[in-house]
Design a protein around this motif. Structure first.
Motif, PDB file in Angstrom:
ATOM      1  N   VAL A  13      45.792  17.134  73.304  1.00  0.00           N
ATOM      2  CA  VAL A  13      45.433  17.991  73.997  1.00  0.00           C
ATOM      3  C   VAL A  13      45.199  19.340  73.734  1.00  0.00           C
ATOM      4  CG1 VAL A  13      46.965  19.917  75.737  1.00  0.00           C
ATOM      5  CG2 VAL A  13      48.439  17.793  75.066  1.00  0.00           C
ATOM      6  N   ARG A  14      45.076  19.046  72.090  1.00  0.00           N
ATOM      7  CA  ARG A  14      44.218  20.789  72.349  1.00  0.00           C
ATOM      8  C   ARG A  14      42.688  19.650  72.111  1.00  0.00           C
ATOM      9  NH1 ARG A  14      47.379  21.642  67.431  1.00  0.00           N
ATOM     10  NH2 ARG A  14      46.870  19.916  65.553  1.00  0.00           N
ATOM     11  N   ALA A  15      42.477  18.693  71.867  1.00  0.00           N
ATOM     12  CA  ALA A  15      41.500  18.262  71.987  1.00  0.00           C
ATOM     13  C   ALA A  15      40.607  18.255  73.254  1.00  0.00           C
ATOM     14  CB  ALA A  15      41.091  16.479  72.013  1.00  0.00           C
ATOM     15  N   LEU A  16      41.483  18.230  74.417  1.00  0.00           N
ATOM     16  CA  LEU A  16      40.965  18.677  75.408  1.00  0.00           C
ATOM     17  C   LEU A  16      41.034  20.466  75.503  1.00  0.00           C
ATOM     18  CD1 LEU A  16      43.712  16.667  78.612  1.00  0.00           C
ATOM     19  CD2 LEU A  16      40.945  16.783  77.743  1.00  0.00           C
ATOM     20  N   ALA A  17      41.322  21.122  75.123  1.00  0.00           N
ATOM     21  CA  ALA A  17      40.973  22.065  75.532  1.00  0.00           C
ATOM     22  C   ALA A  17      39.684  22.728  74.943  1.00  0.00           C
ATOM     23  CB  ALA A  17      42.096  23.314  74.408  1.00  0.00           C
ATOM     24  N   LYS A  18      39.618  22.307  73.546  1.00  0.00           N
ATOM     25  CA  LYS A  18      37.936  21.939  72.941  1.00  0.00           C
ATOM     26  C   LYS A  18      37.060  21.947  74.165  1.00  0.00           C
ATOM     27  CE  LYS A  18      39.557  21.858  68.082  1.00  0.00           C
ATOM     28  NZ  LYS A  18      39.778  20.794  67.022  1.00  0.00           N
ATOM     29  N   TYR A  28      43.578  28.605  73.992  1.00  0.00           N
ATOM     30  CA  TYR A  28      42.326  29.133  73.958  1.00  0.00           C
ATOM     31  C   TYR A  28      42.917  30.721  74.047  1.00  0.00           C
ATOM     32  CZ  TYR A  28      37.585  30.800  73.582  1.00  0.00           C
ATOM     33  OH  TYR A  28      36.356  31.657  72.548  1.00  0.00           O
ATOM     34  N   VAL A  29      42.498  31.465  72.741  1.00  0.00           N
ATOM     35  CA  VAL A  29      42.362  32.926  72.986  1.00  0.00           C
ATOM     36  C   VAL A  29      42.438  33.338  71.042  1.00  0.00           C
ATOM     37  CG1 VAL A  29      45.174  32.839  71.532  1.00  0.00           C
ATOM     38  CG2 VAL A  29      44.199  34.914  73.006  1.00  0.00           C
ATOM     39  N   ASN A  30      40.988  34.489  71.331  1.00  0.00           N
ATOM     40  CA  ASN A  30      41.076  35.037  69.938  1.00  0.00           C
ATOM     41  C   ASN A  30      39.442  34.418  69.832  1.00  0.00           C
ATOM     42  OD1 ASN A  30      42.025  37.725  70.527  1.00  0.00           O
ATOM     43  ND2 ASN A  30      43.697  36.742  69.585  1.00  0.00           N
ATOM     44  N   GLY A  31      38.961  33.813  70.836  1.00  0.00           N
ATOM     45  CA  GLY A  31      37.852  32.802  69.988  1.00  0.00           C
ATOM     46  C   GLY A  31      38.201  31.622  69.596  1.00  0.00           C
ATOM     47  N   ASN A  89      37.656  34.344  78.142  1.00  0.00           N
ATOM     48  CA  ASN A  89      38.168  35.513  77.029  1.00  0.00           C
ATOM     49  C   ASN A  89      39.078  34.306  76.394  1.00  0.00           C
ATOM     50  OD1 ASN A  89      36.115  37.415  76.546  1.00  0.00           O
ATOM     51  ND2 ASN A  89      36.792  38.161  78.351  1.00  0.00           N
ATOM     52  N   SER A  90      40.282  33.652  77.748  1.00  0.00           N
ATOM     53  CA  SER A  90      41.723  33.171  76.886  1.00  0.00           C
ATOM     54  C   SER A  90      41.963  31.695  78.476  1.00  0.00           C
ATOM     55  CB  SER A  90      43.040  34.229  77.046  1.00  0.00           C
ATOM     56  OG  SER A  90      42.455  34.961  77.866  1.00  0.00           O
TER      57      SER A  90
END
Length: 399
Positions: free
Chosen positions: A199-204, A232-235, A216-217
């Protein structure tokens, strides 16, 4: 199939980026190109002269190209937008599931230029590793001379992943514990390997090429064999100090009699995953051979046990999403995964529960339903590998 693949000596090509700021500029061109030097300066806070100095080596090395005059050119000062050269960097992404793996080849323009799918006779680590090696080998052969632009391999797996070492610490769906996946694959492939939570890969990928390009988030919530969340938050995409973040599928928001695949009780995933819904209908109807498709059909027909199973799933997911937006207030939430194809079965309950528990203005976040195929999951792994290649090519943050 040999354990090791003999690769061309030029494989593993990566740009020479002197600093983190250089990597930021390159990433802006990837995600927002064609884009002018002026716009890059506005986005990064750098002067046009500094942008030009940073971009020149990328142009000379063939990673970035200069386009024709843009329509919005200033009188007497034509704007020549910058774009990436898609084939200048290529990554292979692999999504590992319990019964099969999907692998794709993705270039810097987010184009899928090759794909393969393999069934697994078993999901034990050695069988999966052998299948990954075979799939990667096949995709490399398909690339031909473009293999020299291959920057690495990304592999996405559900569960608790140590991205630093490439270790799958715990994957309940695969029943893997402390599997050194990255080390094993790097040894056999002779390529840089990035192992990431799926799921983090999808978010990337969503950050680079989806809703995250201009947000921004955001959060991406996936519904299917598991329930996951990438934040995704703070860049940046949140990883967590210990490598775990966004595991809303394991929030204790369901009934305590619901047993999760992780071994705990009351998890959202214990009532809201595809298998949990299927098993609930099986039990209620005393039909052990009933399939998920049967459960979906029965729910559409109004069968009380099937309708109840989807209602309970919607209640748990809605509460979990409310908890997520209450914690960090994202601009947008993408609801994705193979389970959203049946979103109509629990949408009303999902939204009711979300609105009942989202606090104040947090409820104003935009909800976007988006179907994801397993090719999209594999593409996420490839994007994770491309991001890693750019990150390691950059030096310290100070210019």
């Amino acid at each position: 199939m040999p354990d090791n693949i003999v690769m061309p000596s030029s494989v593993g090509r990566r740009p020479s980026l002197g600093t983190a700021k250089s990597a930021e500029i390159f990433t802006r061109i990837i995600t927002h190109g064609p884009v002018s030097r002026l716009d890059i300066g506005r986005l990064t806070g750098l002067s046009q002269a500094k942008v030009t100095k940073t971009v020149s080596p990328l142009i000379e090395s063939g990673y970035v190209t200069v386009g024709e005059h843009a329509e919005h050119s200033f009188p007497g000062r034509p704007v020549r937008p910058l774009s990436v050269v898609p084939r200048s960097m290529i990554a292979i992404g692999v999504k590992v599931n319990a019964g099969e793996i999907f692998a794709v080849t993705v270039n810097l323009g987010n184009d899928v230029v090759g794909s393969t799918r393999r069934r697994l006779k078993s999901h034990d680590p050695e069988t999966a590793i052998a299948a990954i090696v075979s799939s990667v080998s096949s995709l490399i052969q398909q690339l031909g001379s473009d293999a020299e632009h291959l920057s690495g391999v990304g592999v996405s797996v559900s569960g608790d992943i140590d991205t630093e070492t490439g270790t799958v610490r715990h994957s309940p769906l695969l029943n893997w514990n402390h599997v050194p996946l990255g080390t094993e694959l790097a040894s056999r492939l002779g390529l840089p390997v990035t192992v990431e939570n799926d799921v983090r890969a999808l978010a990337k990928a969503e950050h680079w090429f989806g809703v995250g390009r201009d947000a921004n988030s955001f959060a991406i919530v996936t519904i299917g064999a598991g329930i996951g969340c990438g934040i995704y938050v703070n860049g940046d995409v949140v990883v967590g100090s210990h490598g775990v973040a966004g595991e809303i599928g394991h929030l204790p928001l369901a009934s305590s009699d619901a047993l999760c695949v992780c071994g705990r009780r009351g998890c959202v995933e214990a009532v809201a995953s595809s298998n949990a819904i299927r098993d609930a209908v099986r039990s209620a109807r005393n039909e052990p051979e009933l399939t998920l498709d049967d459960a979906i059909r029965l729910a559409h027909e109004g069968d009380p046990s099937a309708v109840d199973a989807f209602e309970r799933a919607g209640t748990a997911i809605g509460a979990a999403l409310a908890a997520t937006v209450n914690l960090f207030g994202p601009e947008v939430v993408v609801i994705a995964g193979e389970g959203v194809m049946d979103y109509d079965l629990y949408e009303r309950r999902f939204r009711e529960e979300f609105l009942a528990h989202a606090f104040g203005a947090a409820a104003n976040c935009r909800l976007v339903v988006q179907r994801h195929t397993f090719t999209d999951w594999a593409r996420g792994a490839a994007v994770a590998a491309l991001r890693e290649a750019i990150t390691v090519s950059a030096g310290p943050a100070v210019d």
